[in-house]
Design a protein around this motif. Structure first.
Motif, PDB file in Angstrom:
ATOM      1  N   GLY A  90       0.771  -1.167   0.136  1.00 40.04           N
ATOM      2  CA  GLY A  90      -0.011   0.130   0.076  1.00 40.04           C
ATOM      3  C   GLY A  90       0.938   1.376  -0.113  1.00 40.04           C
ATOM      4  N   SER A  91       0.409   2.319  -0.451  1.00 39.05           N
ATOM      5  CA  SER A  91       1.054   3.446  -0.543  1.00 39.05           C
ATOM      6  C   SER A  91       0.610   4.500   0.588  1.00 39.05           C
ATOM      7  CB  SER A  91       1.005   4.140  -1.885  1.00 39.05           C
ATOM      8  OG  SER A  91       1.479   5.403  -2.016  1.00 39.05           O
ATOM      9  N   PHE A  92       1.440   5.569   1.275  1.00 33.36           N
ATOM     10  CA  PHE A  92       1.296   6.501   1.989  1.00 33.36           C
ATOM     11  C   PHE A  92       1.435   7.856   1.204  1.00 33.36           C
ATOM     12  CE2 PHE A  92       2.575   3.523   5.351  1.00 33.36           C
ATOM     13  CZ  PHE A  92       1.374   3.320   5.838  1.00 33.36           C
ATOM     14  N   ARG A  93       1.764   7.959   0.207  1.00 27.11           N
ATOM     15  CA  ARG A  93       2.118   8.947  -0.794  1.00 27.11           C
ATOM     16  C   ARG A  93       1.298   9.246  -2.026  1.00 27.11           C
ATOM     17  NH1 ARG A  93       3.964  11.140   3.545  1.00 27.11           N
ATOM     18  NH2 ARG A  93       5.452   9.906   4.475  1.00 27.11           N
ATOM     19  N   GLU A  94       0.575  10.232  -2.104  1.00 33.02           N
ATOM     20  CA  GLU A  94      -0.230  10.649  -3.480  1.00 33.02           C
ATOM     21  C   GLU A  94       0.548  10.380  -4.585  1.00 33.02           C
ATOM     22  OE1 GLU A  94      -3.942  11.639  -4.469  1.00 33.02           O
ATOM     23  OE2 GLU A  94      -3.531  12.620  -2.683  1.00 33.02           O
TER      24      GLU A  94
END
Length: 290
Positions: A90-94
């Motif tokens: 998963g990503s935490f950055r737009e």
């Protein structure tokens, strides 16, 4: 110079690699138990390859039950020199969007239910994991990704959680805002630490499937959406892997970053105090030093 042998540990959605010459699934026995599955061996563009499905074919191992020590020992026992980890995250950055890849260079280890070292009572060792991935391998992965048209980000911190559940919203916000993590997954720890103990160069390619639960426009993680993205990412990963043999070459010099010499100053237990039973189990991962 030694002969290059590239190992690929495939994560969710990636259960084999294409185009191997003389492909054969081999069973490897280790003193740490059975690996996740048999290992697919062969050659690609003249370079020896080994592929291990981390969760087993059919996805039978959860992140917590993956036999990490057996997996790394088996790859070392086969003569692998370089390990490329491919995993869904998963990503935490737009800007790190689903479908993008991240060449990870740091980890935060939040796992707690896994054996994390080959060493212990009877032979104590402390390796450095200040820089847990190999920049040389990272360069090759980045180049192969760009050549395949993948939107790739170089550098990122991977938060390794125990799982198997996904994060709460509070956890997701904390990892992103307070801890500065970039991606989140469940499988690269203790894998990276064990690869370092086994003196294997290690690179981590994170295939982004979702925005975890922090993103206000995406809400909680949707497994059906993840699987759809996962399938597209697996195709991209196969293209990336296909480009690695030509970039890394058939012959391999010593790692300029010292990954293949990580144990030189790490073993603390004096020879006459070492446990013979543990020493026998360390024959592959630490044989160079012991």
């Amino acid at each position: 110079m030694t002969q290059t042998k590239i190992a690929v540990i495939g994560g969710s959605g990636l259960y084999e690699i294409d185009g191997l010459k003389d492909a054969d699934w081999v069973t490897v026995e280790t003193p740490w138990g059975a690996p996740s599955d048999a290992i697919l061996t062969g050659t690609l563009d003249g370079v020896e390859m080994a592929f291990l499905p981390r969760h087993g074919r059919g996805h039978v191992h959860s992140p917590s039950t993956v036999p990490y020590r057996a997996n790394i020992d088996a790859l070392k026992r086969l003569g692998c020199t370089d390990v490329i980890s491919v995993s869904a995250c998963g990503s935490f950055r737009e800007e790190m969007a689903p479908g993008d890849f991240v060449i990870v260079d740091q980890f935060i280890d939040r796992t707690f239910a896994r054996e994390k070292s080959f060493f212990g009572t009877g032979c104590v060792a402390h390796v450095s994991v200040a820089h847990p991935t190999c920049p040389r391998l990272g360069d090759a992965c980045e180049t192969a990704a760009k050549a395949s048209g993948i939107n790739v980000h170089r550098g990122g911190t991977y938060l390794a959680m125990e799982g198997p559940q996904f994060s709460t919203l509070a956890e997701s916000k904390m990892y992103r805002e307070s801890w500065g993590a970039d991606v989140i997954g469940m499988t690269n720890m203790p894998e990276a630490k064990l690869a370092r103990e086994a003196e294997l160069c290690y690179a981590s390619v994170a295939m982004i499937t979702d925005y975890d639960s922090w993103h206000p426009d995406h809400g909680e993680v949707d497994v059906t959406a993840i699987i759809a993205t996962l399938m597209g990412n697996a195709d991209k990963a196969r293209n990336l892997i296909a480009g690695l043999p030509k970039l890394l070459g058939e012959d391999r010099a010593a790692c300029p970053h010292g990954c293949d010499r990580a144990l030189e100053f790490a073993i603390m237990t004096q020879p006459d105090a070492r446990d013979p039973a543990l020493m026998a189990k360390l024959d592959a991962v630490a044989g160079r030093m012991l």
